[in-house]
Design a protein around this motif. Structure first.
Motif, PDB file in Angstrom:
ATOM      1  N   GLY A 531       0.822  -1.196   0.000  1.00  0.00           N
ATOM      2  CA  GLY A 531       0.000   0.000   0.000  1.00  0.00           C
ATOM      3  C   GLY A 531       0.858   1.249   0.000  1.00  0.00           C
ATOM      4  N   GLY A 532       0.234   2.400  -0.155  1.00  0.00           N
ATOM      5  CA  GLY A 532       0.954   3.648  -0.355  1.00  0.00           C
ATOM      6  C   GLY A 532       1.216   4.460   0.896  1.00  0.00           C
ATOM      7  N   THR A 533       0.941   3.906   2.088  1.00  0.00           N
ATOM      8  CA  THR A 533       1.229   4.609   3.338  1.00  0.00           C
ATOM      9  C   THR A 533       2.118   3.741   4.220  1.00  0.00           C
ATOM     10  N   PRO A 534       2.957   4.343   5.074  1.00  0.00           N
ATOM     11  CA  PRO A 534       3.834   3.554   5.944  1.00  0.00           C
ATOM     12  C   PRO A 534       3.022   2.649   6.873  1.00  0.00           C
ATOM     13  N   GLN A 535       3.596   1.497   7.198  1.00  0.00           N
ATOM     14  CA  GLN A 535       2.934   0.533   8.070  1.00  0.00           C
ATOM     15  C   GLN A 535       3.954  -0.055   9.036  1.00  0.00           C
ATOM     16  N   ILE A 536       3.464  -0.626  10.123  1.00  0.00           N
ATOM     17  CA  ILE A 536       4.307  -1.357  11.062  1.00  0.00           C
ATOM     18  C   ILE A 536       3.768  -2.776  11.159  1.00  0.00           C
ATOM     19  N   ALA A 537       4.646  -3.743  10.901  1.00  0.00           N
ATOM     20  CA  ALA A 537       4.279  -5.149  11.023  1.00  0.00           C
ATOM     21  C   ALA A 537       4.677  -5.641  12.407  1.00  0.00           C
ATOM     22  N   ALA A 538       3.694  -6.022  13.219  1.00  0.00           N
ATOM     23  CA  ALA A 538       3.946  -6.542  14.564  1.00  0.00           C
ATOM     24  C   ALA A 538       3.903  -8.062  14.509  1.00  0.00           C
ATOM     25  N   LEU A 539       5.080  -8.680  14.605  1.00  0.00           N
ATOM     26  CA  LEU A 539       5.212 -10.117  14.417  1.00  0.00           C
ATOM     27  C   LEU A 539       5.635 -10.790  15.712  1.00  0.00           C
ATOM     28  N   ASP A 540       5.313 -12.051  15.841  1.00  0.00           N
ATOM     29  CA  ASP A 540       5.805 -12.830  16.973  1.00  0.00           C
ATOM     30  C   ASP A 540       7.291 -13.108  16.788  1.00  0.00           C
ATOM     31  N   GLY A 541       8.023 -13.088  17.865  1.00  0.00           N
ATOM     32  CA  GLY A 541       9.442 -13.422  17.790  1.00  0.00           C
ATOM     33  C   GLY A 541      10.299 -12.207  17.499  1.00  0.00           C
ATOM     34  N   ASP A 542      11.583 -12.375  17.722  1.00  0.00           N
ATOM     35  CA  ASP A 542      12.563 -11.308  17.527  1.00  0.00           C
ATOM     36  C   ASP A 542      13.308 -11.531  16.214  1.00  0.00           C
ATOM     37  N   TRP A 543      13.108 -10.625  15.271  1.00  0.00           N
ATOM     38  CA  TRP A 543      13.767 -10.724  13.972  1.00  0.00           C
ATOM     39  C   TRP A 543      14.886  -9.695  13.826  1.00  0.00           C
ATOM     40  N   SER A 544      15.223  -9.005  14.924  1.00  0.00           N
ATOM     41  CA  SER A 544      16.226  -7.938  14.825  1.00  0.00           C
ATOM     42  C   SER A 544      17.614  -8.465  14.508  1.00  0.00           C
ATOM     43  N   ALA A 545      17.905  -9.721  14.864  1.00  0.00           N
ATOM     44  CA  ALA A 545      19.227 -10.281  14.597  1.00  0.00           C
ATOM     45  C   ALA A 545      19.259 -11.145  13.341  1.00  0.00           C
ATOM     46  N   ALA A 546      18.122 -11.246  12.634  1.00  0.00           N
ATOM     47  CA  ALA A 546      18.076 -12.089  11.437  1.00  0.00           C
ATOM     48  C   ALA A 546      18.822 -11.433  10.281  1.00  0.00           C
ATOM     49  N   ASP A 547      19.258 -12.260   9.356  1.00  0.00           N
ATOM     50  CA  ASP A 547      19.936 -11.742   8.164  1.00  0.00           C
ATOM     51  C   ASP A 547      18.898 -11.206   7.181  1.00  0.00           C
ATOM     52  N   LEU A 548      19.138 -10.005   6.688  1.00  0.00           N
ATOM     53  CA  LEU A 548      18.287  -9.448   5.632  1.00  0.00           C
ATOM     54  C   LEU A 548      18.833  -9.940   4.296  1.00  0.00           C
TER      55      LEU A 548
END
Length: 575
Positions: A531-548
């Motif tokens: 979509g054309g507006t910013p969004q925040i995806a609230a997911l279970d688990g911590d993905w901050s250390a995952a590889d992009l």
């Protein structure tokens, strides 16, 4: 964990096509080698380096057989000849050899629900009620109590896919023949074993020539209820819906098992069989693609590309609700998760361009083209790329019906306007959903006619080719082309994409599309803002250390399970 480490964690024993990507070529619009304005086989051969650079594994070639072109080649007059518009059998053999030399396979389009009315089989069939090939097609006398040629005399009330009745009177014999599509496309009678074995013999001829399989056009329509009963009236001139009587008919599984046994069984090599099947459910597809049943490798279904059809049908489009799309694709992912296989596609020769249809072909053209590609390609199934999709080609700005070429659109326009609809309103539907959108020439460069031809193209080139073209994208690391190339590389490299389980996330979110793929210890997350507006995806688990692994806009802010998403952004994480 690195990409290289993940790729070696599991030995992939699945069929080869689970990690493959197919590229569809519509030859008339791909590349013209001789300046007559029509794409041809030598033009395709001249552009194979483009496909090798993209990294696809299989080319699916839309029909190149001899044809009068009432339906742009889907009306075949000789299954063993190449239409002169496209070249010769020698040209085909050269294309096949050059394709194989680059490590790619070539799959032919198989159109055997119907032939052209100029095919020798039909010429014989219509010559006399007593001709030996009379029963190779569906012939019926006028409806009881009606004179031949009078309104309502058709043997059934079925409505054609291309408007009007499915029956046409043959003046010579005084009987009607069945055609689910155009009058020049009479349906073969698969109840006749001679028909089936003639088809199988032709298929073996192409396989012996070296082709690697078939995409089978509307193959689930070949089995009709022999009683040919009327369908429920749809309200269009008294015509009715015959689909329940010929869609996925009573002997379809028997016919496909027989085809597999007679054509494919015992052949060495890695072949591919794909059945285009309008109206099938995932339950149907599970049967068709269960490897134990020996029918097909995968099917093309149409559920997800019907979600934006309005009350008036495909030419009455409505905005897509993303939640409906997630429910549909998720249902197919789950339904074919343990048995069977999915085909993944946004575009083909019958569908409008996805970036114009489900994306934003203006401000967020590149972002939406790449976001939609990311979401689709990392599902469980075999992805299909339709020519020009890898460039982000858009719908065409048709000025009027005079610029359109497709029989379906032309028939619909004539019928709708005759019924009193406002011409401009009808045109809006055709511009949005017409098949010609997919058939404008591939945009190779910024030169006149986009590098497609030195002559006058059979259908106008989209004027945006001056900036939207392959040459402009090859060396741009952020281009749509190079994003598709990286998606294909990921499927080749990661078993979790080819064979992992699927779990839909955030199913009720109206703009976010997110899912997980898992295999052994690998977890892949795909999250996109469609979509054309910013969004925040609230997911279970911590993905901050995952590889992009991949992003179409750059690395997003990630705080534990909360990922901030720019408009039309898509990201792929691995942990």
């Amino acid at each position: 964990m690195t990409l290289e480490q993940t790729a070696t964690t599991t030995v992939d024993t699945a069929p080869w096509w689970t990690s493959a990507v197919v590229y569809q070529i519509y030859p008339r619009s791909f590349a013209d080698s001789n300046g007559d304005g029509v794409g041809d086989l030598n033009g395709i051969t001249s552009r194979l380096d483009h496909l090798e650079r993209l990294g696809v594994d299989v080319i699916w070639l839309s029909p190149v057989y001899a044809s009068p072109h009432a339906d742009n080649g889907y009306d075949i007059s000789d299954y063993r000849a190449i239409d002169p518009a496209f070249g010769t059998l020698e040209d085909f053999d050269r294309l096949l050899a050059e394709t194989h030399a680059r490590g790619m396979k070539l799959v032919m389009d198989l159109v055997v629900n119907h032939t052209s009315d100029e095919h020798p089989w039909f010429v014989e069939s219509r010559s006399s009620r007593h001709n030996p090939k009379r029963d190779w097609y569906w012939w019926r006398p006028p409806r009881e109590g009606f004179e031949a040629g009078r309104p309502g005399a058709e043997p059934t009330n079925w409505e054609s896919f291309f408007s009007g009745p499915t029956w046409t009177l043959d003046e010579t014999t005084g009987e009607y023949y069945l055609h689910l599509f155009a009058p020049k496309q009479p349906d073969l009678n698969w109840e006749n074993p001679e028909v089936r074995h003639a088809v199988y013999e032709m298929m073996r001829w192409w396989l012996d020539r070296g082709v690697d399989g078939f995409r089978m056009d509307v193959i689930n329509l070949i089995s009709k209820d022999p009683a040919l009963p009327d369908g429920a009236t749809t309200g269009t001139g008294g015509l009715g819906d015959g689909f329940p009587h010929y869609g996925t008919g009573p002997r379809i599984h028997e016919f496909l098992r027989e085809m597999h046994r007679e054509v494919f069984e015992g052949r060495s090599g890695e072949l591919l069989t794909v059945g285009e099947m309008p109206g099938v459910t995932w339950e149907d597809a599970r049967l068709f693609t269960d490897p134990r049943r020996r029918e097909l490798d995968m099917v093309f279904q149409f559920e997800h590309v019907s979600l934006d059809h309005g009350p008036g049908g495909k030419f009455d489009p409505r905005p897509l609700d993303l939640r409906d799309l997630k429910a549909s694709l998720g249902r197919w992912q789950t339904g074919l998760g343990e048995v069977g296989w999915n085909s993944l596609y946004w575009n083909n020769h019958d569908q409008p361009r996805v970036v114009s249809r489900f994306g934003d072909d203006g401000r967020y053209w590149r972002e939406s083209a790449t976001a939609l590609a990311t979401v689709l390609h990392l599902h469980r199934g075999t992805p299909y790329v339709y020519q020009g999709e890898e460039l982000g080609m858009t719908n065409a700005p048709f000025a009027g019906v005079h610029e359109m070429r497709d029989i379906e659109s032309l028939n619909h326009y004539a019928e709708a306007v005759a019924a009193g609809n406002e011409p401009e309103s009808v045109l809006r539907g055709l511009r949005a959903m017409g098949r010609d959108n997919a058939r404008t020439p591939v945009q190779w460069d910024a030169s006149p006619n986009a590098g497609f031809t030195t002559g006058r193209p059979w259908i106008a080139v989209n004027p945006n080719h001056t900036w939207l073209n392959a040459q402009a994208q090859y060396d741009d690391p952020n281009s749509v082309f190079n994003h598709y190339r990286r998606l294909i590389e990921l499927r080749h490299a990661l078993p979790v994409i080819a064979r992992g389980d699927f779990r839909m996330l955030l199913a009720d979110e109206p703009y976010l599309y997110a899912y997980e793929r898992t295999l052994d210890d690998d977890r892949l997350l795909v999250v996109a803002n469609l979509g054309g507006t910013p969004q925040i995806a609230a997911l279970d688990g911590d993905w901050s250390a995952a590889d992009l692994l991949l992003s179409n806009v750059g690395e997003p802010p990630v705080v534990n399970g909360r990922i901030s998403l720019e408009p039309w952004s898509a990201h792929v994480f691995l942990k």
